[in-house]
Write a protein that holds these residues in place. Structure first.
Motif, mmCIF file in Angstrom:
data_model
loop_
_atom_site.group_PDB
_atom_site.id
_atom_site.type_symbol
_atom_site.label_atom_id
_atom_site.label_comp_id
_atom_site.label_asym_id
_atom_site.label_seq_id
_atom_site.Cartn_x
_atom_site.Cartn_y
_atom_site.Cartn_z
ATOM 1 N N ASP A 453 0.842 -1.205 0.000
ATOM 2 C CA ASP A 453 0.000 0.000 0.000
ATOM 3 C C ASP A 453 0.871 1.246 0.000
ATOM 4 O O ASP A 453 2.026 1.219 0.424
ATOM 5 C CB ASP A 453 -0.902 0.012 1.240
ATOM 6 N N ASP A 455 0.942 3.803 1.876
ATOM 7 C CA ASP A 455 1.433 4.263 3.189
ATOM 8 C C ASP A 455 2.734 3.555 3.571
ATOM 9 O O ASP A 455 3.657 4.163 4.111
ATOM 10 C CB ASP A 455 0.383 3.981 4.269
ATOM 11 N N ASN A 555 -15.224 1.334 4.970
ATOM 12 C CA ASN A 555 -13.820 1.298 5.414
ATOM 13 C C ASN A 555 -13.170 -0.088 5.354
ATOM 14 O O ASN A 555 -12.040 -0.253 5.806
ATOM 15 C CB ASN A 555 -13.664 1.855 6.844
ATOM 16 N N ALA A 597 -9.723 4.302 -2.704
ATOM 17 C CA ALA A 597 -8.638 4.893 -1.911
ATOM 18 C C ALA A 597 -7.277 4.407 -2.379
ATOM 19 O O ALA A 597 -7.099 3.228 -2.692
ATOM 20 C CB ALA A 597 -8.828 4.524 -0.441
ATOM 21 N N GLY A 599 -3.888 4.269 -0.592
ATOM 22 C CA GLY A 599 -3.335 4.491 0.743
ATOM 23 C C GLY A 599 -4.391 5.160 1.605
ATOM 24 O O GLY A 599 -5.527 4.712 1.696
ATOM 25 N N ARG A 600 -4.024 6.322 2.221
ATOM 26 C CA ARG A 600 -5.000 7.045 3.063
ATOM 27 C C ARG A 600 -5.770 8.087 2.266
ATOM 28 O O ARG A 600 -6.696 8.711 2.777
ATOM 29 C CB ARG A 600 -4.266 7.730 4.216
ATOM 30 N N ARG A 601 -5.364 8.299 1.024
ATOM 31 C CA ARG A 601 -6.010 9.333 0.206
ATOM 32 C C ARG A 601 -7.280 8.766 -0.444
ATOM 33 O O ARG A 601 -7.224 7.753 -1.136
ATOM 34 C CB ARG A 601 -5.027 9.792 -0.874
ATOM 35 N N ILE A 602 -8.406 9.434 -0.181
ATOM 36 C CA ILE A 602 -9.680 9.011 -0.774
ATOM 37 C C ILE A 602 -9.833 9.708 -2.124
ATOM 38 O O ILE A 602 -9.830 10.942 -2.213
ATOM 39 C CB ILE A 602 -10.874 9.359 0.153
#
Length: 660
Positions: A453, A455, A555, A597, A599-602
């Motif tokens: 991923d 991140d 999520n 998504a 990583g953490r970016r939607i």
């Protein structure tokens, strides 16, 4: 009965007592030497020579001709093969059409998937000639089949459609044949079509390949016009194979297929020596020994013979049979046991590399075993498919399959559905990526779920490289602008642009393979009204900005649909994904949030509203605070329900989402 037993025991006794002379001294015979005559007797029952075999036996090697037909897809190879088989009396005229296309999917789509072979006897100037024909696939995905066929041939008929002219795969197959040193006989087909233009096509062949137009043969395979002029050209232009029947056996494995009763059957080209039933031969690649059970030729079906000699192409199977098709390594050399030191193995072929990967799951998990049997049966006859087991939280147990290209994948899927009645979900195709880790090691990842991923990637990954291909596109000049636009939109880098006639253009682009498998061919056909043709070859890995895109439902990532993309595509694919997935997920008793998504970016988000009970229905002329209190209570209940409830996504939702 007793006399038989007595005879057998006396034979065994003689075998035990009889000594073998070796280097002037006597020694006891080995077990293999004692039982070899008995094994030979069992390997194949005695078969008297047929009239066909006597006729073949009288033909010397200088009157053998091994040749193949190479062309772009749909230029009429299989129809021409039929006419040649009819001309030589191998099959009856007007009977079975496209006799060398053995698969249902080949006949249905009008393409050749697997190279098929046939032996013919042709009388020329009062003498018999033994001709061996290979009908090769035309599509780029089956290039491995074509290169294998070239190894058993001395020449090729380069077939071009009189109306379409030279196409991308014609160019690719020409260079492949030229590199192998094959003698090329130019043939123009479909001269009966109203819009055929043979002079223009001859000019193209002269300019593109420097082939002499005077040596070209103009035919119509469908109507049979002038086809009889082809075989004299084959006899006079294609060289005879070189080989010596008196030397130790040296045979090359060209292809193999699986038979339920006989085990693996090998299609072989004999370079030196001869092979007959009862011979014990050894593989150079695996070192395993086998006893030959039957030898024969394809005429047009398997026709047993008593011997195969140098220069011939035929089939052999063993007794006991070869059980595992993995033992039959294409490009392997075999020789008689004891002659290993005297024979040089033939320079081998490269094993075909999988370039496109998909995950396959049964629609109903109770059909898992049936589907596994079906996949294994097809793989027995298609060794270029790679397979490994995989499981998904959303779709259950399945497999990750590797293919040579998107058409290869599509043909495999069609065969599963048609021949085995399989009900299957196939994920979008992905390609292998090379990851160079920060500790210096590198690995190739073909499964998107194994890709790191975003991140964690920056901490562990040093570089990511993606595979590129060099695409050759031939097209009419009027569509040039649209095709350049399409290639640029798919991150292509232009390498060459050349006009090989006033109206035909050859474009060469370096394009990422991930863009090519995303229905690039369909888009190309659409933007050129079907007039463009495409061929491609591997151009290695290049450093790239690659990101993993996940689909989240409340999520929780849905592992079945994760994809690895170039960062420039994230927005477009993410939005399209969310909108499409939203259409196929049923409403729940609570709010469902679908997100794409990296990583953490939607990247994108869609919300499916819950089924709603009207809690205000019982109120009439009430105070607003009372209304608010009831709505807040409902909202709290929804939160609680979402915390404990899980989204139920039906299998059909995935099937519809993953379908094109």
């Amino acid at each position: 009965m007793r006399s038989c037993i007595r005879t057998a025991s006396s034979l065994l006794h003689c075998g035990r007592a009889g000594a073998v002379r070796c280097n002037g001294s006597l020694r006891a015979p080995s077990v293999l030497e004692r039982v070899a005559p008995t094994i030979r007797g069992y390997a194949q029952a005695f078969r008297p020579q047929s009239e066909l075999e006597k006729r073949i036996a009288e033909i010397p090697i200088d009157r053998y001709r091994n040749f193949c037909i190479v062309a772009h897809v749909d230029h009429g190879k299989s129809t021409l093969s039929d006419r040649l088989l009819e001309l030589t009396g191998t099959i009856q005229p007007g009977g079975n059409k496209q006799i060398l296309d053995k698969l249902d999917v080949e006949r249905e789509r009008g393409i050749t998937v697997k190279a098929q072979t046939c032996t013919m006897i042709y009388k020329h100037k009062g003498e018999d000639y033994l001709l061996h024909l290979v009908d090769t696939p035309g599509h780029v995905d089956f290039r491995a089949e074509v290169s294998r066929s070239y190894a058993s041939c001395g020449g090729a008929l380069l077939l071009v459609d009189a109306s379409q002219g030279v196409q991308a795969q014609t160019v690719a197959n020409f260079y492949l044949a030229f590199a192998q040193g094959l003698t090329l006989v130019p043939v123009i087909n479909k001269i009966d079509l109203p819009h055929a233009d043979p002079p223009r096509v001859l000019e193209q062949m002269k300019d593109t390949f420097e082939l002499d137009p005077d040596k070209a043969v103009l035919v119509s395979a469908k109507t049979g016009v002038n086809v009889e002029a082809l075989l004299p050209n084959v006899v006079e232009q294609v060289p005879a194979p070189i080989g010596d029947s008196s030397k130790p056996l040296r045979l090359l494995l060209v292809d193999s297929w699986y038979d339920v009763y006989k085990g693996v059957i090998l299609l072989v080209r004999i370079f030196d020596g001869q092979v007959r039933p009862g011979d014990t031969i050894r593989s150079f690649a695996t070192g395993l020994k086998y006893i030959v059970g039957e030898v024969g030729i394809m005429y047009p079906d398997q026709t047993p013979q008593t011997i195969l000699k140098a220069g011939q192409v035929g089939y052999i199977h063993f007794n006991p049979g070869m059980k595992r098709s993995q033992e039959a390594k294409v490009g392997d050399t075999y020789t008689t046991v004891g002659c290993e030191k005297l024979v040089e193995p033939y320079p081998g072929f490269e094993e075909p590399k999988s370039m496109v990967f998909v995950a396959a799951f049964p629609v109903d998990q109770s059909h898992y075993e049936h589907l596994e049997d079906s996949i294994n049966q097809i793989i027995l006859n298609d060794r270029s498919v790679t397979i490994q087991k995989e499981s998904s939280d959303a779709l259950g147990a399945g497999w990750r399959l590797g293919f040579l290209g998107t058409l290869h994948c599509s043909v495999f899927e069609d065969r599963l559905r048609q021949e085995h009645g399989a009900n299957i979900i196939i994920t979008p195709p992905s390609v292998p990526f090379k990851v160079i880790w920060k500790n210096g090691s590198e690995g190739v990842i073909s499964n998107p779920n194994e890709f790191p991923d975003q991140d964690t990637a920056h901490m562990k990954v040093s570089e990511v490289h993606e595979p590129y291909v060099q695409a050759t596109i031939t097209l009419p000049e009027e569509y040039l602008g649209k095709v350049i636009e399409l290639c640029e939109a798919n991150r292509g880098e232009q390498k060459e642009l050349s006009f090989f006639t006033a109206t035909q253009v050859i474009l060469k682009y370096d394009i990422p393979l991930s863009q090519l498998v995303d229905d690039f061919f369909g888009k190309l056909k659409g933007s050129t009204k079907g007039y463009a043709s495409l061929d491609y070859e591997d151009a290695g890995f290049r450093k790239s900005n690659i990101v993993k895109l996940n689909l989240l439902v409340n999520n929780v990532p849905v592992d079945a649909v994760a994809r690895v993309l170039h960062h420039s595509q994230l927005e477009r694919v993410g939005r399209a994904w969310v909108e499409k997935f939203k259409q196929h997920v049923d409403r729940q008793m609570f709010e469902v949030i679908i997100q794409a998504a990296a990583g953490r970016r939607i990247i994108a988000r869609a919300t499916i509203k819950p089924f709603r009970k009207d809690v205000l229905a019982k109120l009439h002329a009430s105070d607003i605070s009372r209304r608010r209190k009831l709505l807040e209570k409902q909202k709290e209940g929804r939160k609680k329900l979402r915390a404990v409830g899980s989204v139920v996504i039906d299998h059909e939702a995935f099937q519809n989402f993953l379908s094109k």
